[in-house]
Design an enzyme around this catalytic site. Structure first.
Site, mmCIF file in Angstrom:
data_model
loop_
_atom_site.group_PDB
_atom_site.id
_atom_site.type_symbol
_atom_site.label_atom_id
_atom_site.label_comp_id
_atom_site.label_asym_id
_atom_site.label_seq_id
_atom_site.Cartn_x
_atom_site.Cartn_y
_atom_site.Cartn_z
ATOM 1 N N LYS A 163 -37.807 49.708 -2.383
ATOM 2 C CA LYS A 163 -37.464 49.837 -3.806
ATOM 3 C C LYS A 163 -38.164 51.071 -4.381
ATOM 4 O O LYS A 163 -39.195 50.966 -5.059
ATOM 5 C CB LYS A 163 -37.850 48.548 -4.554
ATOM 6 N N GLU A 180 -23.941 46.626 -1.330
ATOM 7 C CA GLU A 180 -24.496 45.937 -2.515
ATOM 8 C C GLU A 180 -24.066 46.708 -3.753
ATOM 9 O O GLU A 180 -23.315 47.684 -3.666
ATOM 10 C CB GLU A 180 -26.015 45.832 -2.420
ATOM 11 N N LEU A 203 -31.212 46.308 -0.553
ATOM 12 C CA LEU A 203 -32.476 45.765 -1.050
ATOM 13 C C LEU A 203 -32.391 44.239 -0.938
ATOM 14 O O LEU A 203 -31.393 43.638 -1.359
ATOM 15 C CB LEU A 203 -32.690 46.158 -2.515
#
Ligand code: PDD
Length: 287
Positions: free
Chosen positions: A150, A183, A208
């Site tokens: 991240k 995603e 993530l």
């Protein structure tokens, strides 16, 4: 009330808070971050977010000069000072401030930069939105090959999300070279098939591993649902019975349109709404 933000040991007034021009977050996006939901003054899944923060730090080999154990105290104080009842906490750690050089600066001479802020958000607005659901567009996944970390290097995600907004949508679902959805620009992507199975991309280096995603996986057994972690294509998504996204900033948000194709006749799906409704009952809440 003036907002305050924590920067390297001081609570500063938000408008006057300063970050050095040579902070490595600015120069190289050499920084990692987390966003934690605040609900009724409490932190949702804080522990899991801080574990992921530690993982991100390890992956980019950033050694902090302070203990990460101090972070929950600073979070609590930042929430208190800003009187946030519902909203989000933002935590960012960069490799500190040093003359521009690609090589890591000497960690002994370069303290990491820690920023913690808290912002209020009206949860009722999100609940209203969930009843209608949101539109997503599909967009090529142009990010670097480690979105599992991240980091604040989010330009590809910013551009994808901006394109979505310009097309009247709220999120971009990113697809890889084989046309599989990885995603969302800032969320995990899910579909529900005709057997009521929940499907989401495996948590490998291509996505993530969302904390909200983990929460939904935990809830599935409570609802006697099954889930599968496998990639799904754009075509499969458009034929899905239901679709939704998950993120700390959205919880479970039903998707009712993918590009020009309606999902569930353009209505928020019952499974998505149920997951949203019970999400907090199974989350870890810290005081
Ligand atoms: N983003 N995938 C990406 C690329 C994300 O940026 C996020 C969250 C998620 C969901 O993770 P979580 O459930 O832990 O919030 C998945 C945050 C909210 C942001 O960047 O603002």
């Amino acid at each position: 009330m003036t907002r305050t933000i924590y920067v390297n040991g001081c609570y500063q007034s938000f408008i006057n808070a300063l970050l050095h021009v040579e902070d490595r977050a600015t120069l190289f996006a050499d920084a990692v971050y987390e966003v934690v939901e605040v609900k009724a003054g409490k932190l949702v899944d804080q522990e899991a977010h801080l574990e992921r923060l530690e993982r991100s730090l390890n992956e980019i080999r950033l050694v902090t000069d302070f203990s990460l154990r101090t972070i929950p105290f600073i979070i609590r104080e930042t929430v208190r000072r800003n009187r946030v009842k519902n909203g989000y906490v933002y935590i960012q750690i960069s490799r500190g401030c040093a003359p521009r050089d690609f090589i890591f600066p000497n960690a002994n001479e370069t303290p990491a930069t820690l920023i913690i802020s808290a912002r209020a958000k009206n949860p009722l607005k999100l609940d209203e939105k969930s009843k209608k659901g949101i539109k997503v567009i599909t967009h090529p996944d142009l990010r670097w090959k480690r979105p599992d970390i991240k980091t604040t290097g989010l330009l590809a995600s910013v551009l994808a999300r901006q394109t979505a907004i310009e097309q009247g949508a709220e999120e971009a679902w990113l697809y890889n070279e084989d046309k599989f959805i990885t995603e969302g620009a800032a969320s995990n992507a899910w579909i529900v098939n005709t057997q009521d199975e929940l499907i989401t991309h495996p948590a490998n280096q291509s996505i993530l591993k969302g904390i909200t995603r983990e929460g939904v996986i935990r809830i599935t057994s409570e609802l006697n649902l099954t889930y599968k972690e496998r990639p799904f294509t754009i075509e499969e998504a458009k034929e899905a019975k239901e679709a939704f996204i998950t993120a700390a900033t959205n919880l479970v948000m039903p998707v009712t349109q993918i590009d020009e194709k309606s999902v569930n006749d353009g209505k928020s799906g019952p499974i998505s709404l149920k997951l949203r409704e019970i999400f907090h009952e199974f989350a870890q809440i810290s005081y």
